[in-house]
Write a protein that holds these residues in place. Sequence first.
Motif, PDB file in Angstrom:
ATOM      1  N   GLY A  14       0.823  -1.205   0.000  1.00  0.00           N
ATOM      2  CA  GLY A  14       0.000   0.000   0.000  1.00  0.00           C
ATOM      3  C   GLY A  14       0.856   1.254   0.000  1.00  0.00           C
ATOM      4  N   GLY A  15       0.230   2.365  -0.357  1.00  0.00           N
ATOM      5  CA  GLY A  15       0.948   3.629  -0.430  1.00  0.00           C
ATOM      6  C   GLY A  15       1.216   4.229   0.937  1.00  0.00           C
ATOM      7  N   PHE A  16       2.033   5.281   0.946  1.00  0.00           N
ATOM      8  CA  PHE A  16       2.396   5.970   2.182  1.00  0.00           C
ATOM      9  C   PHE A  16       1.620   7.267   2.372  1.00  0.00           C
ATOM     10  CE2 PHE A  16       6.175   3.432   1.257  1.00  0.00           C
ATOM     11  CZ  PHE A  16       6.443   2.865   2.500  1.00  0.00           C
ATOM     12  N   GLY A  17       1.008   7.759   1.301  1.00  0.00           N
ATOM     13  CA  GLY A  17       0.346   9.056   1.392  1.00  0.00           C
ATOM     14  C   GLY A  17       1.281  10.204   1.086  1.00  0.00           C
ATOM     15  N   GLY A  18       2.171  10.012   0.115  1.00  0.00           N
ATOM     16  CA  GLY A  18       3.079  11.076  -0.277  1.00  0.00           C
ATOM     17  C   GLY A  18       4.299  11.164   0.614  1.00  0.00           C
ATOM     18  N   PRO A  19       5.140  12.183   0.380  1.00  0.00           N
ATOM     19  CA  PRO A  19       6.389  12.311   1.134  1.00  0.00           C
ATOM     20  C   PRO A  19       6.178  12.496   2.634  1.00  0.00           C
ATOM     21  CG  PRO A  19       6.019  14.226  -0.274  1.00  0.00           C
ATOM     22  CD  PRO A  19       5.025  13.202  -0.681  1.00  0.00           C
ATOM     23  N   ALA A  30      10.165   9.713  -2.290  1.00  0.00           N
ATOM     24  CA  ALA A  30      11.195   9.087  -1.456  1.00  0.00           C
ATOM     25  C   ALA A  30      12.357  10.031  -1.213  1.00  0.00           C
ATOM     26  CB  ALA A  30      11.682   7.800  -2.112  1.00  0.00           C
ATOM     27  N   LEU A  31      12.752  10.765  -2.253  1.00  0.00           N
ATOM     28  CA  LEU A  31      13.855  11.704  -2.096  1.00  0.00           C
ATOM     29  C   LEU A  31      13.477  12.817  -1.116  1.00  0.00           C
ATOM     30  CD1 LEU A  31      16.639  12.736  -2.858  1.00  0.00           C
ATOM     31  CD2 LEU A  31      15.635  13.792  -4.895  1.00  0.00           C
ATOM     32  N   GLN A  32      12.261  13.331  -1.224  1.00  0.00           N
ATOM     33  CA  GLN A  32      11.821  14.380  -0.302  1.00  0.00           C
ATOM     34  C   GLN A  32      11.756  13.863   1.132  1.00  0.00           C
ATOM     35  OE1 GLN A  32       8.116  15.917  -1.793  1.00  0.00           O
ATOM     36  NE2 GLN A  32       9.021  16.690  -3.685  1.00  0.00           N
ATOM     37  N   PRO A  60      12.967   8.531 -17.550  1.00  0.00           N
ATOM     38  CA  PRO A  60      13.409   9.810 -16.976  1.00  0.00           C
ATOM     39  C   PRO A  60      14.768   9.652 -16.312  1.00  0.00           C
ATOM     40  CG  PRO A  60      11.706   8.820 -15.616  1.00  0.00           C
ATOM     41  CD  PRO A  60      11.790   7.996 -16.867  1.00  0.00           C
ATOM     42  N   PRO A  61      15.594  10.687 -16.341  1.00  0.00           N
ATOM     43  CA  PRO A  61      16.913  10.586 -15.707  1.00  0.00           C
ATOM     44  C   PRO A  61      16.774  10.576 -14.187  1.00  0.00           C
ATOM     45  CG  PRO A  61      16.529  12.822 -16.437  1.00  0.00           C
ATOM     46  CD  PRO A  61      15.365  12.014 -16.951  1.00  0.00           C
ATOM     47  N   PRO A  62      17.761  10.039 -13.473  1.00  0.00           N
ATOM     48  CA  PRO A  62      17.713  10.079 -12.009  1.00  0.00           C
ATOM     49  C   PRO A  62      17.887  11.506 -11.518  1.00  0.00           C
ATOM     50  CG  PRO A  62      19.841   9.261 -12.748  1.00  0.00           C
ATOM     51  CD  PRO A  62      18.976   9.364 -13.972  1.00  0.00           C
ATOM     52  N   PRO A  63      17.363  11.819 -10.344  1.00  0.00           N
ATOM     53  CA  PRO A  63      17.562  13.166  -9.795  1.00  0.00           C
ATOM     54  C   PRO A  63      19.051  13.465  -9.665  1.00  0.00           C
ATOM     55  CG  PRO A  63      15.927  11.960  -8.514  1.00  0.00           C
ATOM     56  CD  PRO A  63      16.558  10.973  -9.450  1.00  0.00           C
ATOM     57  N   THR A  92      13.349  11.261   2.535  1.00  0.00           N
ATOM     58  CA  THR A  92      14.656  10.938   3.107  1.00  0.00           C
ATOM     59  C   THR A  92      15.475  12.198   3.360  1.00  0.00           C
ATOM     60  OG1 THR A  92      15.482  10.497   0.850  1.00  0.00           O
ATOM     61  CG2 THR A  92      14.777   8.602   2.168  1.00  0.00           C
ATOM     62  N   THR A  93      15.262  13.234   2.561  1.00  0.00           N
ATOM     63  CA  THR A  93      15.938  14.507   2.811  1.00  0.00           C
ATOM     64  C   THR A  93      15.435  15.120   4.113  1.00  0.00           C
ATOM     65  OG1 THR A  93      16.241  14.910   0.434  1.00  0.00           O
ATOM     66  CG2 THR A  93      16.383  16.809   1.904  1.00  0.00           C
ATOM     67  N   ARG A  94      14.134  15.092   4.321  1.00  0.00           N
ATOM     68  CA  ARG A  94      13.554  15.665   5.535  1.00  0.00           C
ATOM     69  C   ARG A  94      14.018  14.924   6.789  1.00  0.00           C
ATOM     70  NH1 ARG A  94       7.245  16.177   3.533  1.00  0.00           N
ATOM     71  NH2 ARG A  94       7.655  17.501   1.721  1.00  0.00           N
ATOM     72  N   THR A  95      14.194  13.610   6.669  1.00  0.00           N
ATOM     73  CA  THR A  95      14.547  12.797   7.843  1.00  0.00           C
ATOM     74  C   THR A  95      16.042  12.524   7.934  1.00  0.00           C
ATOM     75  OG1 THR A  95      14.105  10.773   6.561  1.00  0.00           O
ATOM     76  CG2 THR A  95      12.289  11.671   7.885  1.00  0.00           C
ATOM     77  N   ALA A  96      16.825  13.087   6.988  1.00  0.00           N
ATOM     78  CA  ALA A  96      18.275  12.875   6.959  1.00  0.00           C
ATOM     79  C   ALA A  96      18.608  11.386   6.935  1.00  0.00           C
ATOM     80  CB  ALA A  96      18.950  13.549   8.152  1.00  0.00           C
ATOM     81  N   THR A  97      17.866  10.637   6.112  1.00  0.00           N
ATOM     82  CA  THR A  97      18.061   9.187   5.988  1.00  0.00           C
ATOM     83  C   THR A  97      18.850   8.884   4.723  1.00  0.00           C
ATOM     84  OG1 THR A  97      15.911   8.854   7.053  1.00  0.00           O
ATOM     85  CG2 THR A  97      16.880   6.961   5.911  1.00  0.00           C
ATOM     86  N   PRO A  98      19.912   8.103   4.788  1.00  0.00           N
ATOM     87  CA  PRO A  98      20.649   7.721   3.575  1.00  0.00           C
ATOM     88  C   PRO A  98      19.717   7.098   2.534  1.00  0.00           C
ATOM     89  CG  PRO A  98      21.880   7.099   5.525  1.00  0.00           C
ATOM     90  CD  PRO A  98      20.535   7.571   6.012  1.00  0.00           C
ATOM     91  N   PHE A  99      19.908   7.512   1.271  1.00  0.00           N
ATOM     92  CA  PHE A  99      18.982   7.135   0.199  1.00  0.00           C
ATOM     93  C   PHE A  99      19.764   6.710  -1.034  1.00  0.00           C
ATOM     94  CE2 PHE A  99      16.308   8.706  -3.463  1.00  0.00           C
ATOM     95  CZ  PHE A  99      15.338   7.709  -3.384  1.00  0.00           C
ATOM     96  N   LEU A 100      19.338   5.601  -1.631  1.00  0.00           N
ATOM     97  CA  LEU A 100      19.990   5.079  -2.833  1.00  0.00           C
ATOM     98  C   LEU A 100      18.941   4.701  -3.862  1.00  0.00           C
ATOM     99  CD1 LEU A 100      22.713   3.884  -4.161  1.00  0.00           C
ATOM    100  CD2 LEU A 100      21.866   1.691  -3.320  1.00  0.00           C
ATOM    101  N   LEU A 101      19.210   5.014  -5.123  1.00  0.00           N
ATOM    102  CA  LEU A 101      18.405   4.518  -6.232  1.00  0.00           C
ATOM    103  C   LEU A 101      19.052   3.257  -6.789  1.00  0.00           C
ATOM    104  CD1 LEU A 101      17.548   7.657  -8.414  1.00  0.00           C
ATOM    105  CD2 LEU A 101      15.935   6.228  -7.162  1.00  0.00           C
TER     106      LEU A 101
END
Length: 253
Positions: free
Chosen positions: A49-54, A84-86, A224-227, A88-97
């Motif tokens: 199921g979804g998370f409800g956005g960032p 996901a990028l938004q 689409p290109p990665p961020p 993880t940025t808000r929570t300062a969580t390491p993020f990988l594509l």
Amino acid sequence: MRRVLILGGTAEARALAATLTNDPTLHVISSLAGRVTNPRLPEGEVRQGGFGGPDGLAAYIRDQAITAVIDATHPFAQQMTTSALQATTRTATPFLLLRRPPWHPTPTDNWHHADSLTAAATLLTTHNHTRAFLTTGRRSLPAFTPLTHLWFLARSVDPPNPPIPPNVQILLARGPYTVPGELSLMRTHRIDVLITKNSGGQMTTAKLTAARDLSLPVIMIDRPPPPPGVPYAETVEAASAWLRTGEAAAQTG
């Protein structure tokens, strides 16, 4: 114990979950969007199921004490990647594509590139095609059905929402596919053009080989290109190494 969230739904996500669940220092949670009926489930804990956005994803990361997020969703799941990028940025969580490499044409391929579903539909109006094989997913059908001069064989895992126009035949199937099977399908339905997304991977590449063997043109919708600036990996091995050693183990978009 580190808690890793895999945003999944792809073969690479399942392979990554299988690899990481063998590590006793990790607790792996795989999240599936729930858009596919009866999805193939990965090993380990699964959330559907979804998370409800960032905002919702950020709250989940905090509530579950997630220490790393790996986005292994489909290469065209741009909205999920943005959320996901938004989060993880808000929570300062390491993020990988984690993105499998795209397909590349061979010298004998006849590809016509498009940057969107709309552009692909426009390309179809500039050529003398009559019978198209559409493999861009059930949600993409509305972009093509106004082209009433064309007959479409539209393949998807789940049926698209009705109504289905009379110029569209739905084929429900799930990969992996074989070259002999794809050749037989295209010959039986007298296909003269293939429309697909550049998702990469081996599960559905047989259609490209079949189109090449039959000298059929392919309208290829580019991914689409990665961020920019976001660490990403093209293999499960590279993603696993990122968890152990950090961003140096991954490429950067």
